[in-house]
Scaffold this motif. Structure first.
Motif, PDB file in Angstrom:
ATOM      1  N   SER A 168       0.847  -1.200   0.000  1.00 39.50           N
ATOM      2  CA  SER A 168       0.000   0.000   0.000  1.00 39.50           C
ATOM      3  C   SER A 168       0.873   1.237   0.000  1.00 39.50           C
ATOM      4  O   SER A 168       1.937   1.273   0.627  1.00 39.50           O
ATOM      5  CB  SER A 168      -0.933   0.004   1.218  1.00 39.50           C
TER       6      SER A 168
ATOM      7  N   LEU B 271      -4.099   0.625  -2.150  1.00 33.98           N
ATOM      8  CA  LEU B 271      -3.538  -0.724  -2.065  1.00 33.98           C
ATOM      9  C   LEU B 271      -3.194  -1.207  -3.479  1.00 33.98           C
ATOM     10  O   LEU B 271      -3.997  -1.046  -4.410  1.00 33.98           O
ATOM     11  CB  LEU B 271      -4.544  -1.673  -1.415  1.00 33.98           C
ATOM     12  N   ARG B 272      -1.994  -1.798  -3.629  1.00 35.79           N
ATOM     13  CA  ARG B 272      -1.549  -2.238  -4.952  1.00 35.79           C
ATOM     14  C   ARG B 272      -1.404  -3.764  -5.002  1.00 35.79           C
ATOM     15  O   ARG B 272      -0.807  -4.374  -4.103  1.00 35.79           O
ATOM     16  CB  ARG B 272      -0.209  -1.601  -5.312  1.00 35.79           C
TER      17      ARG B 272
ATOM     18  N   TYR C  98      -7.366  -9.347  -8.846  1.00 32.73           N
ATOM     19  CA  TYR C  98      -8.208  -8.328  -8.215  1.00 32.73           C
ATOM     20  C   TYR C  98      -9.446  -8.987  -7.596  1.00 32.73           C
ATOM     21  O   TYR C  98      -9.810  -8.697  -6.448  1.00 32.73           O
ATOM     22  CB  TYR C  98      -8.608  -7.286  -9.260  1.00 32.73           C
TER      23      TYR C  98
ATOM     24  N   THR D 188     -10.438  -9.192  -3.542  1.00 31.48           N
ATOM     25  CA  THR D 188     -11.670  -8.622  -2.984  1.00 31.48           C
ATOM     26  C   THR D 188     -12.480  -9.671  -2.220  1.00 31.48           C
ATOM     27  O   THR D 188     -13.332  -9.320  -1.398  1.00 31.48           O
ATOM     28  CB  THR D 188     -12.557  -8.035  -4.107  1.00 31.48           C
TER      29      THR D 188
ATOM     30  N   TYR E 216      -9.296  -7.698   2.349  1.00 31.42           N
ATOM     31  CA  TYR E 216     -10.031  -6.621   1.671  1.00 31.42           C
ATOM     32  C   TYR E 216     -10.840  -5.795   2.679  1.00 31.42           C
ATOM     33  O   TYR E 216     -11.606  -6.345   3.461  1.00 31.42           O
ATOM     34  CB  TYR E 216     -10.946  -7.204   0.607  1.00 31.42           C
TER      35      TYR E 216
ATOM     36  N   GLN F  48     -10.697  -0.933   0.251  1.00 24.28           N
ATOM     37  CA  GLN F  48      -9.623   0.009  -0.088  1.00 24.28           C
ATOM     38  C   GLN F  48      -9.730   0.440  -1.555  1.00 24.28           C
ATOM     39  O   GLN F  48     -10.373  -0.209  -2.382  1.00 24.28           O
ATOM     40  CB  GLN F  48      -8.240  -0.648   0.130  1.00 24.28           C
TER      41      GLN F  48
ATOM     42  N   ILE G 197      -8.110   0.223  -4.824  1.00 25.80           N
ATOM     43  CA  ILE G 197      -7.188  -0.818  -5.315  1.00 25.80           C
ATOM     44  C   ILE G 197      -6.654  -0.466  -6.698  1.00 25.80           C
ATOM     45  O   ILE G 197      -7.410  -0.033  -7.581  1.00 25.80           O
ATOM     46  CB  ILE G 197      -7.888  -2.194  -5.371  1.00 25.80           C
TER      47      ILE G 197
ATOM     48  N   CYS H  17      -4.194  -2.401  -9.694  1.00 21.97           N
ATOM     49  CA  CYS H  17      -3.541  -3.653 -10.105  1.00 21.97           C
ATOM     50  C   CYS H  17      -2.528  -3.320 -11.186  1.00 21.97           C
ATOM     51  O   CYS H  17      -2.795  -2.489 -12.062  1.00 21.97           O
ATOM     52  CB  CYS H  17      -4.558  -4.639 -10.675  1.00 21.97           C
TER      53      CYS H  17
END
Length: 483
Positions: free
Chosen positions: A353, A358-359, A397, A401, A406, A409, A411, A413
């Motif tokens: 993050s 969040l990545r 992704y 989730t 999760y 957040q 997100i 990707c």
């Protein structure tokens, strides 16, 4: 009959010596025995078509002679002999043991004796060369072409090349696998992103790889391949960041520590995965590439941490090599009143993050086309396998989730490509993501995955070959489907 004899031999041996534990071992032993087995041809000597070995022709003369497989290594045979006595010892005068040269001399005598009184001689050989060197004509043909006319000028020698055209017929080569309850039951056990990408690329490839799980032919190669390079880099980076899971990395000195230990960690991982302690040749080049990738990655990571701290959005490591899974339900295509529960699974390389974002990150050692990470509509992902990396990120992704990590957040990707580190974090790009319509994006993602799964479980749609020839270029099963 011959196969029965061989299997009986192996069974007798295994009943006395219980050493064969796997099918792979059994196959290896079977292949060794087959290599030393011969199948005699029985025919009526006085009439009809006769197939003969060279030694069977010792006292016979022929008007018309057709000899097949006149290739080097076949006529004459290769140098291999079933002996542990070295060639140099055999050649010493006090031992006077026969060598492959004596065998070749005997064979040459029989060959030229066979040709002696024939009027029409056809020597057929395979001229197609491959990696193993096959395709080289026999030295006997070269000798005949260069010397025989000197002794007998009336001899006429002709060279002809025969090629058999391959007639491709879609009707003849098409393969279709009808779906049955057993196949669909196997399919329900779970899919990864690569499995669903296989289906998008070619349903038949998906069947071979993910349903019946046909393994690739074992190619013994001493060189480290691209997949192993990726494994090594993933492992090194995981070892670096593992102690910092759940923590913020606010000090650039942490990366400096990584930089100092990078070569030792790379050496250790390289040896553990390849069993090569001192790489040389191509392996040394791959090791140097891995080292350069690592150095560049850590250099850029240090600069990024400095930037994040200045912007007051510190980097936090949430998880590494996250083994994720979830269940998804689709309506049974055969019965609308029933639901099919299917497991989805995958390993996310890195979750971190940056501030409130969040990545979900996937490391790639190969090239990444940034254009193929941007798509206008979800149908593109189902229609074009070139967007496989985008679909993989979409799949991760969805898995995230559904995970316990999760928390609604924001997100992102994306991919960090080691070949294009200068581009940084290459994000999955869609209008719904840029407009922060995450709920709608999630629904579209789920619909896309369900659409693929519904197609897989539709018994009216057989597994068949892709019409896209480009998808067959690097397929492991191209020899099976003859595309």
């Amino acid at each position: 009959f011959l196969f029965n004899i061989i299997f009986n031999k192996i069974n007798l041996l295994t009943s006395e010596y219980n050493v064969i534990k796997t099918l792979k071992t059994y196959r290896s032993i079977f292949k060794q025995i087959i290599n030393f087995s011969s199948l005699p041809f029985y025919g009526e000597p006085l009439k009809g078509f006769q197939l003969m070995g060279v030694l069977e022709t010792r006292t016979l003369d022929f008007k018309n002679l057709i000899m097949l497989s006149v290739n080097e290594g076949v006529i004459p045979a290769g140098k291999s002999q079933n002996t542990f006595i070295p060639f140099d010892i055999k050649m010493q005068s006090e031992f006077n043991l026969p060598t492959y040269k004596d065998k070749e001399a005997v064979f040459a005598y029989h060959f030229y004796r066979l040709l002696q009184r024939a009027e029409n001689i056809y020597l057929v050989y395979n001229s197609t060369s491959d990696k193993m060197g096959e395709g080289e004509k026999s030295r006997f043909i070269t000798q005949i072409a260069s010397e025989l006319q000197k002794y007998n000028p009336s001899i006429e020698i002709n060279h002809s090349m025969l090629s058999i055209p391959i007639v491709e017929s879609a009707a003849d080569s098409a393969i279709e696998i009808e779906k049955n309850p057993i196949i669909l039951e196997k399919a329900a056990k779970g899919f990864s992103a690569s499995g669903l990408n296989n289906y998008i690329s070619c349903p038949l490839k998906f069947y071979f790889n993910d349903i019946v799980r046909i393994q690739e032919i074992e190619d013994i190669d001493e060189n480290v391949d691209a997949a192993m390079l990726g494994t090594i880099l993933h492992e090194v980076l995981e070892n670096f960041y593992k102690p910092y899971i759940g923590q913020q990395i606010v000090d650039e000195k942490i990366i400096e520590i990584f930089q100092k230990s990078a070569e030792n960690e790379l050496e250790k991982s390289f040896f553990q995965n390849t069993k090569i302690k001192n790489p040389s040749g191509k392996n040394l080049l791959i090791y140097k590439v891995a080292k350069k990738y690592l150095e560049n990655f850590l250099k850029i990571e240090k600069e990024n941490i400095k930037k994040y701290n200045q912007e007051k959005t510190p980097l936090s490591i949430v998880d590494l090599e996250k083994d994720s899974s979830c269940f998804i339900e689709i309506t049974d295509p055969a019965d609308s009143t029933k639901l099919i529960k299917i497991k989805l699974k995958g390993i996310i390389d890195r979750i971190d993050s940056i501030g409130d974002t969040l990545r979900i990150i996937d490391y790639k050692t190969g090239s990444v086309d940034e254009k193929k990470l941007k798509f206008a509509d979800f149908e593109t992902l189902l229609a074009d396998s070139a967007f496989s990396k985008a679909f993989q990120l979409l799949f991760y992704y969805y898995l995230f989730t559904k995970s316990d990590l999760y928390r609604n957040q924001n997100i992102e990707c994306g991919i960090i490509g080691f070949k294009s580190l200068g581009k940084g974090f290459q994000k999955l790009n869609h209008d719904l993501l840029s407009e922060s319509k995450t709920e709608e994006f999630f629904q579209k993602t789920e619909e896309t995955i369900k659409e693929i799964l519904s197609s897989i479980f539709n018994s009216n749609l057989p597994f068949q070959q892709t019409p896209e020839a480009k998808n067959c270029e690097y397929c492991n099963f191209v020899d099976i489907c003859n595309k």
